[in-house]
Design a protein around this motif. Structure first.
Motif, short mmCIF file in Angstrom:
data_model
loop_
_atom_site.label_atom_id
_atom_site.label_comp_id
_atom_site.label_asym_id
_atom_site.label_seq_id
_atom_site.Cartn_x
_atom_site.Cartn_y
_atom_site.Cartn_z
N PHE A 180 0.92 -1.10 0.03
CA PHE A 180 -0.01 -0.10 -0.04
C PHE A 180 0.87 1.21 0.10
CE2 PHE A 180 -2.41 -3.14 2.33
CZ PHE A 180 -3.66 -3.27 1.58
N ASP A 181 0.82 2.16 -1.26
CA ASP A 181 1.58 3.05 -1.30
C ASP A 181 3.23 2.93 -0.88
OD1 ASP A 181 -0.68 4.77 -1.95
OD2 ASP A 181 -1.04 5.02 0.24
N LYS A 182 3.59 3.54 0.37
CA LYS A 182 4.92 3.32 0.74
C LYS A 182 5.30 2.02 1.69
CE LYS A 182 6.01 8.11 0.34
NZ LYS A 182 6.44 9.52 1.02
N PHE A 183 3.97 1.40 2.11
CA PHE A 183 4.25 0.32 3.18
C PHE A 183 4.00 -1.04 2.53
CE2 PHE A 183 2.00 -2.80 5.73
CZ PHE A 183 3.17 -2.96 6.73
N THR A 184 4.94 -2.17 2.79
CA THR A 184 4.81 -3.27 2.21
C THR A 184 4.83 -4.43 3.15
OG1 THR A 184 5.84 -2.65 0.11
CG2 THR A 184 5.93 -5.08 0.66
N LEU A 185 3.76 -5.39 3.12
CA LEU A 185 3.73 -6.41 3.97
C LEU A 185 4.44 -7.60 3.38
CD1 LEU A 185 2.49 -7.27 6.97
CD2 LEU A 185 0.61 -8.45 5.50
N ASN A 186 5.35 -8.36 4.20
CA ASN A 186 5.93 -9.45 3.40
C ASN A 186 6.08 -10.51 4.74
OD1 ASN A 186 7.86 -11.12 2.38
ND2 ASN A 186 9.22 -9.73 1.97
N ILE A 187 5.46 -11.32 4.44
CA ILE A 187 5.24 -12.65 5.36
C ILE A 187 5.78 -13.71 4.67
CG2 ILE A 187 3.72 -14.02 6.78
CD1 ILE A 187 1.64 -11.66 7.01
#
Length: 223
Positions: free
Chosen positions: A10-17
């Protein structure tokens, strides 16, 4: 449920699981600082949003088996009783008045059954949302800060109620809470998230009593 190499941006945020395993009938906690991705991870697990890449294996669970309770609950513009009936009707389960009365009683909302649900206080709305999540006997429940608007007595009641339910008919819970007391009393396993990743995981006792992760130690020190 197994999550493998899931990415969501999302925009400048990345979730990486990279990997999360959720075993049937256990209670899991997700902790971490604000903005670390806890709610995004939960919404992915609950199927409310889809990953950009990676795999979420539900192990046979369907959307009808899963429910989620948010910090600000979504309630129908209807009466308290009809809000309780809604998840049953949605799943083509005939509402049982005895069941409705049971959940009205345990939440202390019996006298409000015909009142407008959105007219309840924040704590009462949260109790109604939890009852609505439980009433159709789901197989997996996600809770995102749902205890935050409740008084101490109501939190204690629901914690004990959940633990008693687990003894009789275990279901799977994933709970986000900034109140570590909730996590300690309820959860068997904990995931600690930081900057969009799972930074540490283990049993509740291991993670909260004997943390080895430096970032987790700092988080616990100021929580």
């Amino acid at each position: 449920m197994r999550i493998t190499n899931v990415i969501k941006s999302f925009d400048k945020f990345t979730l990486n699981i990279e990997s999360i395993d959720i075993h049937e009938g256990k209670i899991y906690g997700i902790i971490g600082p604000n903005g670390c991705g806890k709610t995004t991870a939960m919404k992915l697990m609950a199927g409310l949003i889809q990953p950009d890449s990676g795999v979420i294996d539900y192990k046979g669970l369907t959307p009808r088996d899963i429910t989620m309770v948010l910090r600000k609950p979504y309630l129908l513009h209807d009466t308290v009783a009809r809000n309780l009936e809604y998840p049953l009707k949605l799943r083509k389960i005939k509402p049982d008045n005895r069941l409705i009365e049971h959940y009205l009683e345990i939440t202390g909302l019996t006298d409000y059954r015909n009142e407008y649900a959105l007219g309840l206080s924040g704590g009462e709305q949260q109790k109604l949302a939890l009852a609505r999540a439980l009433i159709f006997s789901p197989k997996m429940i996600f809770i995102d800060e749902a205890f935050s608007n409740m008084d101490i007595e109501s939190v204690a009641f629901f914690e004990n109620y959940i633990l008693e339910l687990q003894k009789a008919n275990p279901i799977t819970w994933v709970i986000i809470s900034h109140q570590l007391s909730n996590i300690k009393r309820l959860c068997e396993y904990v995931f600690f998230m930081c900057d969009g990743e799972v930074d540490a995981s283990g049993t509740t006792n291991e993670l909260l009593s004997f943390p080895e992760n430096k970032t987790l130690k700092q988080y616990l020190q100021y929580s």
